[in-house]
Design a protein around this motif. Structure first.
Motif, PDB file in Angstrom:
ATOM      1  N   ARG A 106     -11.731  -0.669   7.607  1.00 13.60           N
ATOM      2  CA  ARG A 106     -10.324  -0.277   7.766  1.00 13.60           C
ATOM      3  C   ARG A 106      -9.774   0.323   6.470  1.00 13.60           C
ATOM      4  NH1 ARG A 106     -11.081  -4.848  10.980  1.00 13.60           N
ATOM      5  NH2 ARG A 106     -10.072  -4.794  13.032  1.00 13.60           N
ATOM      6  N   ALA A 107     -10.077  -0.311   5.345  1.00 10.31           N
ATOM      7  CA  ALA A 107      -9.575   0.191   4.060  1.00 10.31           C
ATOM      8  C   ALA A 107     -10.137   1.576   3.751  1.00 10.31           C
ATOM      9  CB  ALA A 107      -9.930  -0.789   2.951  1.00 10.31           C
ATOM     10  N   TYR A 108     -11.420   1.765   4.021  1.00 14.62           N
ATOM     11  CA  TYR A 108     -12.043   3.065   3.756  1.00 14.62           C
ATOM     12  C   TYR A 108     -11.434   4.141   4.658  1.00 14.62           C
ATOM     13  CZ  TYR A 108     -15.798   6.417   2.773  1.00 14.62           C
ATOM     14  OH  TYR A 108     -16.516   7.517   2.390  1.00 14.62           O
ATOM     15  N   SER A 109     -11.184   3.780   5.913  1.00 18.14           N
ATOM     16  CA  SER A 109     -10.539   4.711   6.839  1.00 18.14           C
ATOM     17  C   SER A 109      -9.156   5.105   6.325  1.00 18.14           C
ATOM     18  CB  SER A 109     -10.433   4.072   8.230  1.00 18.14           C
ATOM     19  OG  SER A 109      -9.656   4.856   9.105  1.00 18.14           O
ATOM     20  N   TYR A 110      -8.414   4.133   5.818  1.00 20.42           N
ATOM     21  CA  TYR A 110      -7.067   4.392   5.299  1.00 20.42           C
ATOM     22  C   TYR A 110      -7.116   5.345   4.105  1.00 20.42           C
ATOM     23  CZ  TYR A 110      -2.506   3.387   3.145  1.00 20.42           C
ATOM     24  OH  TYR A 110      -1.263   3.484   2.581  1.00 20.42           O
ATOM     25  N   ILE A 111      -8.035   5.087   3.191  1.00 23.03           N
ATOM     26  CA  ILE A 111      -8.147   5.930   1.998  1.00 23.03           C
ATOM     27  C   ILE A 111      -8.524   7.360   2.379  1.00 23.03           C
ATOM     28  CG2 ILE A 111      -9.503   6.329  -0.100  1.00 23.03           C
ATOM     29  CD1 ILE A 111      -9.653   3.266  -0.397  1.00 23.03           C
ATOM     30  N   LEU A 112      -9.488   7.514   3.293  1.00 27.12           N
ATOM     31  CA  LEU A 112      -9.913   8.857   3.702  1.00 27.12           C
ATOM     32  C   LEU A 112      -8.796   9.603   4.429  1.00 27.12           C
ATOM     33  CD1 LEU A 112     -13.578   8.316   4.993  1.00 27.12           C
ATOM     34  CD2 LEU A 112     -12.833   9.272   2.810  1.00 27.12           C
ATOM     35  N   SER A 113      -8.059   8.900   5.278  1.00 27.27           N
ATOM     36  CA  SER A 113      -7.003   9.570   6.045  1.00 27.27           C
ATOM     37  C   SER A 113      -5.810   9.938   5.163  1.00 27.27           C
ATOM     38  CB  SER A 113      -6.543   8.683   7.207  1.00 27.27           C
ATOM     39  OG  SER A 113      -6.010   7.472   6.737  1.00 27.27           O
ATOM     40  N   MET A 114      -5.549   9.151   4.113  1.00 23.94           N
ATOM     41  CA  MET A 114      -4.413   9.430   3.237  1.00 23.94           C
ATOM     42  C   MET A 114      -4.747  10.472   2.168  1.00 23.94           C
ATOM     43  SD  MET A 114      -1.784   7.560   4.153  1.00 23.94           S
ATOM     44  CE  MET A 114      -0.738   7.208   2.732  1.00 23.94           C
ATOM     45  N   GLY A 115      -5.941  10.375   1.585  1.00 15.14           N
ATOM     46  CA  GLY A 115      -6.281  11.246   0.475  1.00 15.14           C
ATOM     47  C   GLY A 115      -5.503  10.871  -0.776  1.00 15.14           C
ATOM     48  N   GLY A 116      -5.864  11.476  -1.893  1.00 16.68           N
ATOM     49  CA  GLY A 116      -5.230  11.141  -3.164  1.00 16.68           C
ATOM     50  C   GLY A 116      -3.733  11.387  -3.166  1.00 16.68           C
ATOM     51  N   GLU A 117      -3.310  12.525  -2.678  1.00 13.39           N
ATOM     52  CA  GLU A 117      -1.880  12.839  -2.660  1.00 13.39           C
ATOM     53  C   GLU A 117      -1.126  11.931  -1.710  1.00 13.39           C
ATOM     54  OE1 GLU A 117       0.002  14.840  -4.565  1.00 13.39           O
ATOM     55  OE2 GLU A 117      -1.832  15.004  -5.748  1.00 13.39           O
ATOM     56  N   GLY A 118      -1.759  11.578  -0.591  1.00 14.94           N
ATOM     57  CA  GLY A 118      -1.109  10.675   0.356  1.00 14.94           C
ATOM     58  C   GLY A 118      -0.903   9.290  -0.212  1.00 14.94           C
ATOM     59  N   LEU A 119      -1.891   8.786  -0.943  1.00 21.51           N
ATOM     60  CA  LEU A 119      -1.761   7.470  -1.560  1.00 21.51           C
ATOM     61  C   LEU A 119      -0.634   7.469  -2.596  1.00 21.51           C
ATOM     62  CD1 LEU A 119      -5.516   6.519  -2.062  1.00 21.51           C
ATOM     63  CD2 LEU A 119      -3.973   5.696  -0.275  1.00 21.51           C
ATOM     64  N   LYS A 120      -0.561   8.530  -3.377  1.00 20.15           N
ATOM     65  CA  LYS A 120       0.509   8.637  -4.373  1.00 20.15           C
ATOM     66  C   LYS A 120       1.871   8.714  -3.692  1.00 20.15           C
ATOM     67  CE  LYS A 120       2.180  11.530  -8.186  1.00 20.15           C
ATOM     68  NZ  LYS A 120       1.939  12.750  -8.985  1.00 20.15           N
ATOM     69  N   ARG A 121       1.953   9.475  -2.610  1.00 20.72           N
ATOM     70  CA  ARG A 121       3.220   9.609  -1.885  1.00 20.72           C
ATOM     71  C   ARG A 121       3.648   8.272  -1.284  1.00 20.72           C
ATOM     72  NH1 ARG A 121       7.996  11.794  -1.995  1.00 20.72           N
ATOM     73  NH2 ARG A 121       8.849  12.425   0.027  1.00 20.72           N
ATOM     74  N   ALA A 122       2.675   7.486  -0.811  1.00 25.22           N
ATOM     75  CA  ALA A 122       2.996   6.168  -0.270  1.00 25.22           C
ATOM     76  C   ALA A 122       3.650   5.298  -1.334  1.00 25.22           C
ATOM     77  CB  ALA A 122       1.734   5.502   0.267  1.00 25.22           C
ATOM     78  N   THR A 123       3.116   5.344  -2.548  1.00 25.73           N
ATOM     79  CA  THR A 123       3.691   4.577  -3.654  1.00 25.73           C
ATOM     80  C   THR A 123       5.113   5.033  -3.950  1.00 25.73           C
ATOM     81  OG1 THR A 123       1.515   4.241  -4.626  1.00 25.73           O
ATOM     82  CG2 THR A 123       3.398   3.960  -6.075  1.00 25.73           C
ATOM     83  N   GLU A 124       5.301   6.336  -4.013  1.00 25.74           N
ATOM     84  CA  GLU A 124       6.630   6.863  -4.320  1.00 25.74           C
ATOM     85  C   GLU A 124       7.659   6.431  -3.278  1.00 25.74           C
ATOM     86  OE1 GLU A 124       5.171  10.995  -6.566  1.00 25.74           O
ATOM     87  OE2 GLU A 124       5.612  10.986  -4.411  1.00 25.74           O
ATOM     88  N   LEU A 125       7.269   6.436  -2.014  1.00 21.22           N
ATOM     89  CA  LEU A 125       8.196   6.042  -0.957  1.00 21.22           C
ATOM     90  C   LEU A 125       8.456   4.541  -0.961  1.00 21.22           C
ATOM     91  CD1 LEU A 125       6.948   8.319   1.964  1.00 21.22           C
ATOM     92  CD2 LEU A 125       9.044   8.569   0.615  1.00 21.22           C
ATOM     93  N   ALA A 126       7.427   3.747  -1.290  1.00 27.60           N
ATOM     94  CA  ALA A 126       7.621   2.295  -1.371  1.00 27.60           C
ATOM     95  C   ALA A 126       8.641   1.963  -2.458  1.00 27.60           C
ATOM     96  CB  ALA A 126       6.290   1.605  -1.658  1.00 27.60           C
ATOM     97  N   VAL A 127       8.528   2.634  -3.609  1.00 33.61           N
ATOM     98  CA  VAL A 127       9.464   2.405  -4.707  1.00 33.61           C
ATOM     99  C   VAL A 127      10.860   2.906  -4.336  1.00 33.61           C
ATOM    100  CG1 VAL A 127      10.001   3.009  -7.097  1.00 33.61           C
ATOM    101  CG2 VAL A 127       7.644   2.436  -6.447  1.00 33.61           C
TER     102      VAL A 127
END
Length: 485
Positions: free
Chosen positions: A336-357
């Motif tokens: 599940r974690a690997y699927s999440y990382i692949l579907s989000m990509g680097g920019e998606g992971l960063k954007r998730a952090t920005e929105l959480a903050v």
């Protein structure tokens, strides 16, 4: 303000013992075609007196109804501070249920499970890239076990280098499991007070030749970034210690700051938090650990590695702290974690952090002034209020219980302990502005009720299936099984 009036059909549900009718059965077995054999008496137990007699449909309806009373992130906003209860995208579930993963026996020879090993190897690589650590284990079964594994590796490194150190420094804003993990690893815990942020000067006062490590949560449990962390790491290293970072709040850093780049030696991940795999009752969890190069020899075995012949599990690690888990951790969670990382990509992971903050600071902005905010530094992924601003002797517990009447799971309460009557809220990046506004409207309405109708809060919840309990009696005189009157 949203309405507290409910809609729909809500069924009362009696206990199975109360639904029981003599003679009802939920099964029908054919007559045996082999001789009956009674087991040895010592292998049997006496009949349970009053055991429910029910039909199959009685049992199915009972548990199905109970399941509709459960609250989860798939049914509503779940703002537990420090827990990062983010929504688990269903594409992750699809990936984890692919037959090649679900039907793979854990004792399959390495030559036949190359796909699973490749996934684990790639996940190690990706987590290392995200965090800045060159070596990784995916084996720990949860964050707390990851903490324990990290502290065992710190201990093993010190012993291998002839160091006799027996203390671990932990600030008062750390996660509650940190002292327990240190104690389990055989260390004495030295608590350091902070005024919201840990300072280099405070660490210097207690950092001596007996200290094996500093264990810090960053961002800490107040939702604040430890701004002095680089200087603190340098200080600890200069005096022969290591630095462990609790990675439970990585959702505030992912894609923006890498702990391995600022001097951290060991960190565990909570895949069921930052990387959007099931949390709590939807678990199990997973707590991988990343380490710097000098701690690599002490990783738990087996280690997932790659050579010219493919992927393999490596056991020849003489300095390893040993095995932590049967087979290799909770593989389905890794998928599940690997699927999440692949579907989000680097920019998606960063954007998730920005929105959480952003979401956490929006809640802060809407509630500050009505609820007391004890720490004025800018929040990251979560915000912590105090009960001290409430009227008419109303308390955090009253607010939490009243939120249930408004249809929300309460946030974390009374933690961290450094805030009196703490109300700890973490929205994650999952929630929309609309949902957050409705939640804030409910909290603002409750604060007004504390002024105008405090007894309503003190009796809440008034609309839940179970009303407010006498928690002291429940803790001291628990009823753990049904008894007939």
């Amino acid at each position: 303000m949203m309405s507290t009036e409910g809609r729909g059909l809500v069924l009362e549900e009696n206990l199975l013992f109360e639904q029981s009718q003599p003679g009802r059965v939920g099964y029908s077995l054919a007559a045996p075609d082999v001789p009956m054999v009674a087991p040895d008496a010592e292998l049997t137990r006496s009949e349970i007196q009053g055991f429910p007699e029910l039909s199959e449909v009685d049992v199915i309806r009972h548990y199905t109804r109970l399941s509709t009373w459960n609250y989860g992130v798939d049914s509503g906003f779940y703002p537990l501070g420090s827990c990062t209860m983010k929504y688990n995208p269903k594409i992750n579930e699809v990936a984890a249920r692919l037959p090649g993963f679900t039907d793979l026996h854990p004792q399959t020879p390495e030559a036949l499970n190359q796909g699973a090993l490749e996934l684990m190897y790639n996940l190690q690589r990706d987590l290392g890239e995200i965090s800045g650590f060159p070596a990784m284990t995916l084996q720990p079964a949860a964050g707390a076990q990851g903490e324990f594994a990290g502290m065992l590796m710190i201990r093993a490194w010190h012993e291998a280098n002839g160091h006799k150190r027996h203390k671990v420094i932990i600030p008062d804003t750390a996660h509650g499991t940190n002292p327990a993990s240190s104690a389990l690893a055989g260390y004495e815990v030295v608590t350091v007070a902070s005024d919201g942020i840990l300072t280099k000067e405070a660490v210097a006062e207690v950092m001596d030749d007996d200290v094996a490590a500093l264990m810090v949560t960053n961002p800490n449990t107040l939702g604040l970034f430890e701004a002095d962390i680089r200087g603190i790491c340098d200080l600890v290293h200069e005096r022969g210690g290591l630095v462990y970072s609790d990675g439970a709040n990585l959702n505030a850093l992912m894609g923006i700051s890498r702990p391995g780049d600022i001097g951290i030696d060991v960190m565990h991940f909570n895949l069921h938090k930052t990387f959007s795999t099931p949390h709590g009752g939807g678990g199990p969890g997973s707590g991988p650990v990343g380490v710097v190069e000098k701690l690599k020899p002490f990783l738990p075995v087996p280690v997932v590695s790659k050579d010219a012949d493919g992927y393999k599990l490596e056991y020849d690690c003489p300095q390893s702290i040993g095995r932590l888990k049967s087979f290799y951790g909770h593989f389905g969670i890794l998928v599940r974690a690997y699927s999440y990382i692949l579907s989000m990509g680097g920019e998606g992971l960063k954007r998730a952090t920005e929105l959480a903050v952003l979401n956490a600071n929006y809640i802060r902005a809407r509630l500050e002034g009505t609820y007391l905010l004890p720490n004025k530094q800018r929040s990251l992924h979560e915000v912590v209020f105090s009960e001290d601003g409430l009227s008419n002797d109303c308390h955090t517990l009253d607010v939490a219980k009243r939120l249930i009447d408004y249809g929300y799971h309460p946030p974390t309460i009374y933690f961290p302990l450094v805030v009196h009557g703490a109300l700890m809220i973490e929205p994650t990046e999952t929630e929309s502005k609309q949902m957050i506004d409705e939640f804030c409207d409910a909290l603002l309405a409750i604060a007004e009720e504390a002024k105008e109708n405090p007894e309503l809060l003190k009796q809440a919840p008034v609309r839940a299936k179970v009303k407010r309990l006498d928690e002291a009696t429940a803790a001291r005189k628990p009823k753990l099984r049904w008894e007939s009157e």
